[in-house]
Write a protein that holds these residues in place. Structure first.
Motif, short mmCIF file in Angstrom:
data_model
loop_
_atom_site.label_atom_id
_atom_site.label_comp_id
_atom_site.label_asym_id
_atom_site.label_seq_id
_atom_site.Cartn_x
_atom_site.Cartn_y
_atom_site.Cartn_z
N VAL A 173 116.01 163.48 1.25
CA VAL A 173 116.06 164.34 0.07
C VAL A 173 115.34 163.68 -1.10
CG1 VAL A 173 117.53 165.65 -1.52
CG2 VAL A 173 118.34 165.16 0.79
N LEU A 174 114.49 164.43 -1.77
CA LEU A 174 113.88 164.00 -3.04
C LEU A 174 114.44 164.89 -4.14
CD1 LEU A 174 111.79 162.46 -4.79
CD2 LEU A 174 110.14 164.25 -4.18
N ILE A 175 115.09 164.29 -5.13
CA ILE A 175 115.65 165.04 -6.25
C ILE A 175 114.88 164.69 -7.51
CG2 ILE A 175 117.70 165.46 -7.66
CD1 ILE A 175 119.39 164.61 -5.22
N ASN A 176 114.21 165.69 -8.07
CA ASN A 176 113.47 165.51 -9.32
C ASN A 176 114.37 165.91 -10.49
OD1 ASN A 176 110.87 164.59 -8.43
ND2 ASN A 176 110.49 166.64 -7.63
N ASN A 177 114.89 164.92 -11.19
CA ASN A 177 115.87 165.18 -12.25
C ASN A 177 115.36 164.81 -13.64
OD1 ASN A 177 118.48 165.97 -13.19
ND2 ASN A 177 119.01 163.81 -13.40
N ALA A 178 114.17 164.24 -13.72
CA ALA A 178 113.65 163.82 -15.03
C ALA A 178 113.37 165.05 -15.90
CB ALA A 178 112.36 163.02 -14.86
N GLY A 179 113.65 164.93 -17.19
CA GLY A 179 113.37 166.05 -18.09
C GLY A 179 113.69 165.71 -19.53
N VAL A 180 113.00 166.37 -20.44
CA VAL A 180 113.25 166.19 -21.88
C VAL A 180 113.37 167.56 -22.53
CG1 VAL A 180 112.12 163.95 -22.10
CG2 VAL A 180 110.77 166.05 -22.40
N LEU A 181 114.17 167.62 -23.59
CA LEU A 181 114.27 168.79 -24.45
C LEU A 181 114.01 168.28 -25.86
CD1 LEU A 181 117.15 171.44 -24.38
CD2 LEU A 181 115.94 170.77 -26.45
N THR A 229 106.40 167.51 -23.56
CA THR A 229 107.33 168.34 -22.78
C THR A 229 106.71 168.75 -21.45
OG1 THR A 229 108.39 169.20 -24.78
CG2 THR A 229 108.70 170.45 -22.75
N ILE A 230 105.48 169.25 -21.48
CA ILE A 230 104.81 169.66 -20.24
C ILE A 230 104.53 168.45 -19.36
CG2 ILE A 230 102.78 170.81 -19.25
CD1 ILE A 230 104.68 172.67 -20.84
N SER A 231 104.16 167.34 -19.98
CA SER A 231 103.85 166.12 -19.23
C SER A 231 105.05 165.63 -18.43
CB SER A 231 103.36 165.03 -20.18
OG SER A 231 103.14 163.82 -19.48
N ILE A 232 106.20 165.55 -19.08
CA ILE A 232 107.39 165.00 -18.41
C ILE A 232 108.06 166.02 -17.51
CG2 ILE A 232 109.70 164.05 -18.80
CD1 ILE A 232 108.54 162.81 -21.41
N GLY A 271 111.89 175.87 -22.29
CA GLY A 271 112.04 176.97 -21.35
C GLY A 271 110.77 177.24 -20.57
N LEU A 272 109.64 177.19 -21.25
CA LEU A 272 108.36 177.41 -20.58
C LEU A 272 108.09 176.33 -19.55
CD1 LEU A 272 105.74 179.12 -20.44
CD2 LEU A 272 104.79 177.56 -22.15
N SER A 273 108.40 175.08 -19.90
CA SER A 273 108.18 173.98 -18.95
C SER A 273 109.03 174.16 -17.70
CB SER A 273 108.47 172.63 -19.61
OG SER A 273 109.86 172.42 -19.80
N LYS A 274 110.26 174.64 -17.86
CA LYS A 274 111.12 174.85 -16.70
C LYS A 274 110.67 176.07 -15.90
CE LYS A 274 113.91 171.35 -17.15
NZ LYS A 274 113.96 170.29 -16.12
N ALA A 275 110.09 177.06 -16.56
CA ALA A 275 109.48 178.18 -15.83
C ALA A 275 108.34 177.66 -14.96
CB ALA A 275 108.98 179.24 -16.81
N GLY A 276 107.57 176.72 -15.52
CA GLY A 276 106.50 176.11 -14.75
C GLY A 276 107.02 175.31 -13.56
#
Length: 207
Positions: free
Chosen positions: A5-13, A28-31, A113-118
């Motif tokens: 399993v690979l879990i991608n959990n990195a993120g910033v708001l 935001t888009i980069s991370i 929100g847009l980054s998470k849509a991506g």
């Protein structure tokens, strides 16, 4: 060795009152998107057949996608991994023009929100391109974590991080989405729910 399993959990708001909107677009888009793509592509050869990729997303992503013009939705869903970040930046610049220069209380979290849509669109792309794997995205829901910043003021009660993470655990262990790929799952419990009573389920990509 191989990965199960690979879990991608990195993120910033990064939406903070008083910040310049354009200043948060690139990081935001980069991370939230480009880094997820880079990590995934680096580990893909190591993931065994029938292994999993779980992208930790947000309901903000499904809501943002649902609010986009149909042409923009088609562009995002049709983009490959190299095209996706640039399309998101173009859409983010349009958001900047609409909401003004500076973030205020009424701004919300449109770039996040847009980054998470991506990220959600990338999840669907991976599922199409790698049928040997199970690739899904999930939302922990509104949780009390460090992503909101040290001075965050909660306008509603957040969940514990452990409760939010239960959806990730269920996906990883096959208790949820065992034979599904290309889907979005959400932790649906109310704050304070005991972990052994936590409920998660499938949601639409475009709320």
């Amino acid at each position: 060795g191989q990965l199960d399993v690979l879990i991608n959990n990195a993120g910033v708001l990064l939406e903070r009152e008083g910040y310049k909107v354009r200043s948060i677009v690139e990081p935001t888009i980069s991370i939230n998107v480009q880094a997820q793509i880079a990590v995934t592509e680096a580990f893909l050869p190591l993931i065994r057949d029938s292994g999993q990729i779980i992208n930790v997303s947000s309901g903000a992503g499904t809501r943002t996608f649902g609010s986009l013009d149909v042409r923009d939705q088609v562009a995002l869903r049709g983009a490959d991994a190299s095209e996706l970040p640039q399309i998101l930046i173009k859409l983010a610049n349009g958001i900047c023009e609409r909401i003004g220069e500076e973030i205020c209380k009424e701004t919300g979290t449109p770039i996040y929100g847009l980054s998470k849509a991506g990220l959600n669109c990338y999840t669907q792309l991976l599922a199409r391109e790698h049928p040997r794997l199970r690739v899904n995205a999930c939302s922990p829901g509104f949780c009390q974590t460090e992503i909101g910043g040290t001075d965050v003021v909660y306008t509603r009660q957040p969940k514990s991080a452990a409760l939010g993470a239960s959806v990730i655990v269920k996906l990883a262990l096959g208790e949820l989405g065992a034979k599904q790929s290309g889907f979005f799952f959400k932790e649906m419990s109310k704050p304070g729910t005991p972990l052994d009573q936590a409920v998660s389920g499938e949601e639409s990509w475009g709320a």
